[in-house]
Write an enzyme that holds these catalytic residues in place. Structure first.
Site, PDB file in Angstrom:
ATOM      1  N   THR A  28     -90.762  24.094  44.424  1.00  0.00           N
ATOM      2  CA  THR A  28     -91.775  24.595  45.359  1.00  0.00           C
ATOM      3  C   THR A  28     -92.707  25.606  44.692  1.00  0.00           C
ATOM      4  O   THR A  28     -92.299  26.296  43.746  1.00  0.00           O
ATOM      5  CB  THR A  28     -91.061  25.270  46.544  1.00  0.00           C
ATOM      6  OG1 THR A  28     -92.029  25.950  47.340  1.00  0.00           O
ATOM      7  CG2 THR A  28     -90.030  26.302  46.095  1.00  0.00           C
ATOM      8  N   ASP A  29     -93.899  25.748  45.253  1.00  0.00           N
ATOM      9  CA  ASP A  29     -94.817  26.790  44.750  1.00  0.00           C
ATOM     10  C   ASP A  29     -94.353  28.193  45.160  1.00  0.00           C
ATOM     11  O   ASP A  29     -94.863  29.185  44.646  1.00  0.00           O
ATOM     12  CB  ASP A  29     -96.248  26.532  45.243  1.00  0.00           C
ATOM     13  CG  ASP A  29     -96.404  26.545  46.760  1.00  0.00           C
ATOM     14  OD1 ASP A  29     -95.392  26.687  47.481  1.00  0.00           O
ATOM     15  OD2 ASP A  29     -97.553  26.418  47.231  1.00  0.00           O
ATOM     16  N   GLU A  30     -93.386  28.281  46.091  1.00  0.00           N
ATOM     17  CA  GLU A  30     -92.955  29.612  46.557  1.00  0.00           C
ATOM     18  C   GLU A  30     -92.267  30.411  45.448  1.00  0.00           C
ATOM     19  O   GLU A  30     -92.117  31.627  45.562  1.00  0.00           O
ATOM     20  CB  GLU A  30     -92.025  29.489  47.771  1.00  0.00           C
ATOM     21  CG  GLU A  30     -92.729  28.843  48.938  1.00  0.00           C
ATOM     22  CD  GLU A  30     -92.084  29.118  50.282  1.00  0.00           C
ATOM     23  OE1 GLU A  30     -91.203  29.988  50.373  1.00  0.00           O
ATOM     24  OE2 GLU A  30     -92.471  28.446  51.246  1.00  0.00           O
ATOM     25  N   TYR A  34     -84.838  31.938  50.109  1.00  0.00           N
ATOM     26  CA  TYR A  34     -85.129  30.521  49.802  1.00  0.00           C
ATOM     27  C   TYR A  34     -85.827  30.412  48.450  1.00  0.00           C
ATOM     28  O   TYR A  34     -85.381  29.665  47.563  1.00  0.00           O
ATOM     29  CB  TYR A  34     -86.001  29.901  50.905  1.00  0.00           C
ATOM     30  CG  TYR A  34     -86.663  28.605  50.474  1.00  0.00           C
ATOM     31  CD1 TYR A  34     -85.916  27.452  50.246  1.00  0.00           C
ATOM     32  CD2 TYR A  34     -88.053  28.532  50.257  1.00  0.00           C
ATOM     33  CE1 TYR A  34     -86.523  26.260  49.821  1.00  0.00           C
ATOM     34  CE2 TYR A  34     -88.663  27.352  49.839  1.00  0.00           C
ATOM     35  CZ  TYR A  34     -87.886  26.223  49.620  1.00  0.00           C
ATOM     36  OH  TYR A  34     -88.486  25.053  49.197  1.00  0.00           O
ATOM     37  N   LYS A  59     -84.583  28.709  44.878  1.00  0.00           N
ATOM     38  CA  LYS A  59     -85.284  27.612  44.197  1.00  0.00           C
ATOM     39  C   LYS A  59     -85.681  28.056  42.782  1.00  0.00           C
ATOM     40  O   LYS A  59     -85.598  27.265  41.833  1.00  0.00           O
ATOM     41  CB  LYS A  59     -86.527  27.187  44.984  1.00  0.00           C
ATOM     42  CG  LYS A  59     -86.258  26.484  46.296  1.00  0.00           C
ATOM     43  CD  LYS A  59     -85.566  25.136  46.173  1.00  0.00           C
ATOM     44  CE  LYS A  59     -86.402  24.053  45.546  1.00  0.00           C
ATOM     45  NZ  LYS A  59     -85.723  22.721  45.610  1.00  0.00           N
TER      46      LYS A  59
HETATM   47  P1  NAD Z   1     -85.494  18.941  54.279  1.00  0.00           P
HETATM   48  O1  NAD Z   1     -84.823  20.184  54.735  1.00  0.00           O
HETATM   49  O2  NAD Z   1     -86.306  18.150  55.236  1.00  0.00           O
HETATM   50  O3  NAD Z   1     -84.393  17.932  53.678  1.00  0.00           O
HETATM   51  C1  NAD Z   1     -83.354  18.372  52.856  1.00  0.00           C
HETATM   52  C2  NAD Z   1     -82.364  17.231  52.717  1.00  0.00           C
HETATM   53  O4  NAD Z   1     -81.312  17.678  51.826  1.00  0.00           O
HETATM   54  C3  NAD Z   1     -81.685  16.843  54.036  1.00  0.00           C
HETATM   55  O5  NAD Z   1     -81.632  15.439  54.161  1.00  0.00           O
HETATM   56  C4  NAD Z   1     -80.279  17.420  53.924  1.00  0.00           C
HETATM   57  O6  NAD Z   1     -79.305  16.676  54.634  1.00  0.00           O
HETATM   58  C5  NAD Z   1     -80.053  17.337  52.407  1.00  0.00           C
HETATM   59  N1  NAD Z   1     -79.059  18.315  51.945  1.00  0.00           N
HETATM   60  C6  NAD Z   1     -78.992  19.633  52.239  1.00  0.00           C
HETATM   61  N2  NAD Z   1     -77.904  20.183  51.664  1.00  0.00           N
HETATM   62  C7  NAD Z   1     -77.266  19.183  50.974  1.00  0.00           C
HETATM   63  C8  NAD Z   1     -76.097  19.126  50.176  1.00  0.00           C
HETATM   64  N3  NAD Z   1     -75.336  20.197  49.973  1.00  0.00           N
HETATM   65  N4  NAD Z   1     -75.765  17.953  49.609  1.00  0.00           N
HETATM   66  C9  NAD Z   1     -76.527  16.838  49.801  1.00  0.00           C
HETATM   67  N5  NAD Z   1     -77.631  16.836  50.587  1.00  0.00           N
HETATM   68  C10 NAD Z   1     -78.003  17.998  51.161  1.00  0.00           C
HETATM   69  O7  NAD Z   1     -86.341  19.357  53.009  1.00  0.00           O
HETATM   70  P2  NAD Z   1     -87.793  18.868  52.543  1.00  0.00           P
HETATM   71  O8  NAD Z   1     -88.810  19.653  53.243  1.00  0.00           O
HETATM   72  O9  NAD Z   1     -87.830  17.400  52.571  1.00  0.00           O
HETATM   73  O10 NAD Z   1     -87.768  19.371  51.009  1.00  0.00           O
HETATM   74  C11 NAD Z   1     -87.189  18.567  50.006  1.00  0.00           C
HETATM   75  C12 NAD Z   1     -87.308  19.292  48.668  1.00  0.00           C
HETATM   76  O11 NAD Z   1     -88.674  19.547  48.367  1.00  0.00           O
HETATM   77  C13 NAD Z   1     -86.592  20.645  48.641  1.00  0.00           C
HETATM   78  O12 NAD Z   1     -85.992  20.795  47.384  1.00  0.00           O
HETATM   79  C14 NAD Z   1     -87.726  21.646  48.833  1.00  0.00           C
HETATM   80  O13 NAD Z   1     -87.409  22.860  48.211  1.00  0.00           O
HETATM   81  C15 NAD Z   1     -88.868  20.940  48.147  1.00  0.00           C
HETATM   82  N6  NAD Z   1     -90.207  21.242  48.658  1.00  0.00           N
HETATM   83  C16 NAD Z   1     -90.485  21.157  49.994  1.00  0.00           C
HETATM   84  C17 NAD Z   1     -91.786  21.388  50.439  1.00  0.00           C
HETATM   85  C18 NAD Z   1     -92.176  21.260  51.894  1.00  0.00           C
HETATM   86  O14 NAD Z   1     -93.316  21.575  52.257  1.00  0.00           O
HETATM   87  N7  NAD Z   1     -91.302  20.808  52.776  1.00  0.00           N
HETATM   88  C19 NAD Z   1     -92.787  21.730  49.518  1.00  0.00           C
HETATM   89  C20 NAD Z   1     -92.441  21.839  48.168  1.00  0.00           C
HETATM   90  C21 NAD Z   1     -91.156  21.575  47.750  1.00  0.00           C
HETATM   91  O1  DAU Z   2     -94.995  26.102  49.941  1.00  0.00           O
HETATM   92  C1  DAU Z   2     -93.962  25.166  49.940  1.00  0.00           C
HETATM   93  C2  DAU Z   2     -92.952  25.511  51.010  1.00  0.00           C
HETATM   94  O2  DAU Z   2     -93.585  25.211  52.268  1.00  0.00           O
HETATM   95  C3  DAU Z   2     -91.651  24.738  50.880  1.00  0.00           C
HETATM   96  O3  DAU Z   2     -91.024  25.115  49.680  1.00  0.00           O
HETATM   97  C4  DAU Z   2     -90.723  25.031  52.066  1.00  0.00           C
HETATM   98  O4  DAU Z   2     -89.561  24.232  51.975  1.00  0.00           O
HETATM   99  C5  DAU Z   2     -91.469  24.680  53.340  1.00  0.00           C
HETATM  100  O5  DAU Z   2     -90.670  25.007  54.458  1.00  0.00           O
HETATM  101  C6  DAU Z   2     -92.800  25.445  53.413  1.00  0.00           C
HETATM  102  O6  DAU Z   2     -92.568  26.870  53.572  1.00  0.00           O
HETATM  103  P1  DAU Z   2     -93.427  27.774  54.581  1.00  0.00           P
HETATM  104  O7  DAU Z   2     -92.635  28.954  54.932  1.00  0.00           O
HETATM  105  O8  DAU Z   2     -94.802  27.977  54.068  1.00  0.00           O
HETATM  106  O9  DAU Z   2     -93.532  26.727  55.835  1.00  0.00           O
HETATM  107  P2  DAU Z   2     -93.382  26.948  57.418  1.00  0.00           P
HETATM  108  O10 DAU Z   2     -93.804  25.655  58.046  1.00  0.00           O
HETATM  109  O11 DAU Z   2     -92.064  27.513  57.782  1.00  0.00           O
HETATM  110  O12 DAU Z   2     -94.485  28.027  57.715  1.00  0.00           O
HETATM  111  C7  DAU Z   2     -95.865  27.809  57.403  1.00  0.00           C
HETATM  112  C8  DAU Z   2     -96.625  29.072  57.784  1.00  0.00           C
HETATM  113  O13 DAU Z   2     -96.631  29.197  59.211  1.00  0.00           O
HETATM  114  C9  DAU Z   2     -95.986  30.347  57.273  1.00  0.00           C
HETATM  115  O14 DAU Z   2     -97.017  31.270  56.933  1.00  0.00           O
HETATM  116  C10 DAU Z   2     -95.184  30.873  58.460  1.00  0.00           C
HETATM  117  C11 DAU Z   2     -95.996  30.405  59.639  1.00  0.00           C
HETATM  118  N1  DAU Z   2     -95.243  30.063  60.870  1.00  0.00           N
HETATM  119  C12 DAU Z   2     -94.157  29.251  60.760  1.00  0.00           C
HETATM  120  C13 DAU Z   2     -93.443  28.863  61.884  1.00  0.00           C
HETATM  121  C14 DAU Z   2     -92.220  27.990  61.764  1.00  0.00           C
HETATM  122  C15 DAU Z   2     -95.687  30.491  62.121  1.00  0.00           C
HETATM  123  O15 DAU Z   2     -96.709  31.216  62.211  1.00  0.00           O
HETATM  124  N2  DAU Z   2     -94.997  30.100  63.225  1.00  0.00           N
HETATM  125  C16 DAU Z   2     -93.878  29.298  63.170  1.00  0.00           C
HETATM  126  O16 DAU Z   2     -93.274  28.997  64.230  1.00  0.00           O
END
Ligand code: NAD
Ligand code: DAU
Length: 352
Positions: A132-134, A157, A161
């Protein structure tokens, strides 16, 4: 016989399900082994369309379990890994950091160990770590993250990562494990668990509930369509240089409050409600602890070296995303049963 046996961890989650679908449909000569513990965030309803495919297997397993990981490597002769499994929600990491350290740090270490032990032959292998970019921390009003940005994670988190990224590089340097890493910005699209901003807002609009915006809604995120992320992963998996890192982003920055207004406009229109109906329920709620102000990605390395580009017009893709949630209310109620409700009710009474 398959050319590659690819272990995709976290394939039942949001991004994982899109990656699995793309890889299964695009590459019949590879076998995709979707390895997922099916936590609250994972479900197989999202992948029902793949069940009859010859090159797709689901294995329920936990990346933190040495035995589960060893078994899947042995049984399927794993040659490549695309590692997405993680605890992924920042708010949960603030409430329960240890779950994130266990899954994201120890789980990644288990996978690296297994790969290092099993890949002692002359065959081609790859450990692709999806991050992630975080990990780069927070930006002010100017600038973008790129591959040279120093790590500065703030939430449990992002720190977990960042630790996993460091472990991947350590295994490459120490054991010459063939690795590649990508760091991506916020994804949006279908099948995202309804705890993240976009699906929470859409669902609360449908249910006529308050729309929770943290702080003043001034924080900025760079939104990328999940299918563009899946294409980037495919591109890096095939063409990325070993040992390299690639930043992935949508070049699409939005202040949270502006994005929420946009969602209100689109959803009201699709539901045939009067404009302004949803927006009247926006509520500014307690800010997230340590809330990172702004994320933005400079993806020029990926664009120039590997010729990947985001394809989607944001308004169109966001409309398509809202439509998907409106048309898939059964998916939502099924994934929301159980742990999700207990967690939300226990911690976010003021937001539901
Ligand atoms: P998600 O939470 O939707 O899915 C995570 C998956 O991992 C689920 O299917 C869960 O069952 C599985 N999992 C969790 N713990 C596990 C374990 N111990 N063993 C096996 N499986 C397990 O997550 P996502 O949003 O799809 O993100 C996927 C990946 O991409 C993560 O590594 C996250 O850090 C990264 N990522 C997410 C975003 C985003 O915007 N969602 C952006 C950048 C990077
Ligand atoms: O940047 C990549 C990341 O993006 C991934 O690594 C994470 O897995 C993914 O969850 C996401 O993280 P964020 O914290 O940016 O996403 P989230 O959707 O939780 O929140 C987006 C923005 O909105 C953040 O500034 C918090 C705000 N927010 C979030 C929720 C859930 C609200 O204002 N209200 C809300 O109810």
């Amino acid at each position: 016989m398959f050319d590659k046996n690819i272990l995709i961890t976290g394939g039942a989650g949001f991004i994982g399900s899109h990656v699995v679908r793309l890889m299964v449909n695009q590459y019949p000569h590879y076998r995709m082994i979707n390895f997922d513990a099916l936590t609250y965030a994972g479900n197989l309803i999202s992948l029902q369309d793949l069940e009859s495919k010859d090159n797709y297997v689901f294995v329920k397993g936990d990346i933190t379990s040495e035995q589960d990981v060893r078994q899947v490597f042995q049984q399927f002769h794993i040659t490549h890994v695309i590692h997405l499994a993680a605890e992924s929600h920042v708010d949960r990491s603030i409430l329960d950091p240890m779950a994130f350290i266990k899954t994201n740090v120890l789980g990644t270490a288990q996978l690296l160990n297994a790969a290092q032990k099993h890949w002692q032959d002359d065959k081609a292998h790859l450990f692709y770590h999806v991050s992630t970019d975080e990990v780069f921390g927070a930006l002010g009003a100017e600038g973008k993250f790129n591959e040279q940005t120093p790590y500065d994670p703030h939430s449990p988190y992002s720190a977990s990562k960042a630790s996993s990224d460091h472990l991947v590089r350590a295994y490459a340097d120490t054991y010459q494990l063939p690795v590649v890493i990508s760091n991506c910005s916020n994804n949006y699209g279908s099948h995202q668990f309804p705890e993240k901003l976009i699906p929470v807002i859409i669902q609360n609009i449908v249910d006529q509930k308050p729309l929770p915006v943290y702080g003043k809604g001034e924080n900025v995120r760079d939104w990328l369509w999940v299918e563009d992320h899946a294409r980037a992963i495919d591109c890096i998996f095939h063409n990325g240089q070993l040992g390299q890192t690639y930043c992935i982003g949508g070049n699409n920055e939005w202040k949270n409050i502006d994005l929420v207004h946009q969602l209100c406009k689109i959803t009201d229109r699709l539901l045939g409600r009067a404009e302004g109906n949803a927006a009247s329920r926006i509520q500014f709620v307690t800010d997230r602890k340590g809330h990172d102000f702004r994320y933005a990605i400079d993806a020029s390395k990926l664009e120039n070296q590997l010729n990947w580009h985001p394809t989607q017009d944001f308004e169109q893709a966001l409309t398509q995303t809202v439509k998907w949630y409106l048309d898939n209310q059964e998916w939502l109620s099924s994934v929301k049963s159980g742990d999700y409700l207990r967690y939300y009710e226990a911690n976010y009474q003021d937001r539901i």
